[in-house]
Design an enzyme around this catalytic site. Structure first.
Site, PDB file in Angstrom:
ATOM      1  N   ASP A  39       0.950  -1.053   0.005  1.00 51.08           N
ATOM      2  CA  ASP A  39       0.081  -0.070  -0.006  1.00 51.08           C
ATOM      3  C   ASP A  39       0.848   1.248   0.119  1.00 51.08           C
ATOM      4  O   ASP A  39       1.915   1.383   0.690  1.00 51.08           O
ATOM      5  CB  ASP A  39      -0.935   0.021   1.194  1.00 51.08           C
ATOM      6  CG  ASP A  39      -2.080   0.672   1.421  1.00 51.08           C
ATOM      7  OD1 ASP A  39      -2.452   1.488   0.107  1.00 51.08           O
ATOM      8  OD2 ASP A  39      -2.451   1.395   2.399  1.00 51.08           O
ATOM      9  N   GLU A  81      -1.275   6.041  -8.716  1.00 49.30           N
ATOM     10  CA  GLU A  81      -2.107   6.861  -8.119  1.00 49.30           C
ATOM     11  C   GLU A  81      -1.989   8.353  -8.756  1.00 49.30           C
ATOM     12  O   GLU A  81      -0.761   8.519  -9.076  1.00 49.30           O
ATOM     13  CB  GLU A  81      -1.935   7.217  -6.693  1.00 49.30           C
ATOM     14  CG  GLU A  81      -2.559   8.351  -5.874  1.00 49.30           C
ATOM     15  CD  GLU A  81      -2.361   8.340  -4.261  1.00 49.30           C
ATOM     16  OE1 GLU A  81      -2.221   7.238  -3.809  1.00 49.30           O
ATOM     17  OE2 GLU A  81      -2.449   9.503  -4.027  1.00 49.30           O
TER      18      GLU A  81
HETATM   19  P1  13P Z   1      -8.895   4.410   5.882  1.00 53.45           P
HETATM   20  O1  13P Z   1      -7.404   4.329   6.721  1.00 53.45           O
HETATM   21  O2  13P Z   1      -9.471   5.927   5.749  1.00 53.45           O
HETATM   22  O3  13P Z   1      -9.699   3.323   5.863  1.00 53.45           O
HETATM   23  O4  13P Z   1      -7.992   4.443   4.233  1.00 53.45           O
HETATM   24  C1  13P Z   1      -7.311   3.066   4.126  1.00 53.45           C
HETATM   25  C2  13P Z   1      -6.488   3.296   2.837  1.00 53.45           C
HETATM   26  O5  13P Z   1      -6.653   3.912   1.855  1.00 53.45           O
HETATM   27  C3  13P Z   1      -5.116   2.660   2.554  1.00 53.45           C
HETATM   28  O6  13P Z   1      -4.640   2.946   1.480  1.00 53.45           O
END
Ligand code: 13P
Length: 287
Positions: free
Chosen positions: A84, A135
């Protein structure tokens, strides 16, 4: 079954539902998400931030743990392990450690540099049969106590990045990480519609899934969102359940808390949250 996110997201886009990405932090988190996906016959994406990867011991440790769980717990639904908000080096290291998918967050680079780096990482990921997310337009959130409005991505820039061959595209549409402020104006559906029209079949990713009203989630899915990221909500429910257990004082008379019992309510709370989201996103039964 460990797979890239490509096929599950193509199916989701065509079937007008979304696959949840749930970020993990430890064994309990990973096990809770995997078991819930299996019980609900849902595809799932385990999100691992660079910080969480470091916390768990490193990317190889993460893959050792997740591969072990998939095998020992007989997880047969499609599972992608996805970096991520990866940096350029982080994406390369995650791929080398066996992640089946990565996000390269080049949104803070000038567009030309974002394009060059994304292109290189697309080739690398695809040469290994793995998927990659890019992104455009940074996702807002809380930094140093200041809550910023999420940036709205330029549809033409989205098209440029989509055409590089990424498998999924995170486009900012006013969404932010963490909880939303009272006066948040909501998602920018006009921008989402423009982006979807220009990017066609590209699965779009909605970050900041915590706290978005259900009707907005459903509308976003109808406009091409096929992956929704959830992190903060699992953290909140995990913390609340753990706090309640401690406040109830269920320790073992002088021996402290049994660590397995201490983490059990939080584990169950993550399972409940993940199930609720899978139902809302429409991925139940879609494995
Ligand atoms: P939240 O923490 O707002 O649920 O977002 C998670 C996210 O987008 C991880 O990339």
């Amino acid at each position: 079954m460990l797979v890239s996110a490509t096929e599950m997201l193509k199916k989701a886009k065509a079937g007008k539902y979304a696959v949840g990405q749930f970020n993990i932090n430890n064994l309990e988190w990973a096990k809770a998400v995997l078991l819930t996906a299996q019980e609900n016959n849902s595809p799932v994406i385990l999100g691992v931030s660079e910080g969480a990867g470091k916390y768990m011991g490193g990317f190889n440790t993460v893959m050792g743990m997740v591969n072990g769980l998939i095998k020992d717990q007989n997880i047969t639904v499609p599972v992608a392990v996805h970096l991520d908000h990866g940096s350029y080096d982080g994406a390369k290291n995650a791929l080398a450690a066996g992640f089946s998918s990565v996000m390269f967050d080049g949104s803070h680079y000038p567009i030309d540099e974002n394009i060059a780096k994304t292109k290189e990482l697309v080739e690398l990921a695809h040469s290994q049969g793995k998927s990659i997310e890019a992104e455009v337009g940074s996702i807002g959130g809380e930094e140093d106590g200041v809550v910023g409005k999420g940036e709205v991505a330029d549809p033409q820039e989205c098209k440029l990045i989509a055409d590089l061959g990424v498998d999924m595209l995170a486009a900012g549409i006013g969404n932010i990480h963490g909880s939303y402020p009272e006066n948040w104006p909501g998602l920018e559906f006009g921008a989402l519609d423009d982006i979807q029209k220009l990017t066609g079949d590209m699965p779009l990713v909605l970050h900041g899934g915590t706290g978005i009203p259900e009707d907005m989630i459903q509308k976003a899915i109808s406009l091409g969102v096929s992956k929704i990221n959830v992190n903060t909500e699992c953290q909140l429910t995990f913390a609340a359940a753990t706090r309640k257990y401690i406040e109830e004082g269920k320790d073992q008379q002088g021996k402290g808390f049994d660590p397995r019992k201490l983490l059990a309510p939080g584990f169950q709370a993550i399972k409940d949250t993940v199930k609720e989201k899978m139902e809302l996103f429409g991925s139940v039964g879609k494995a």
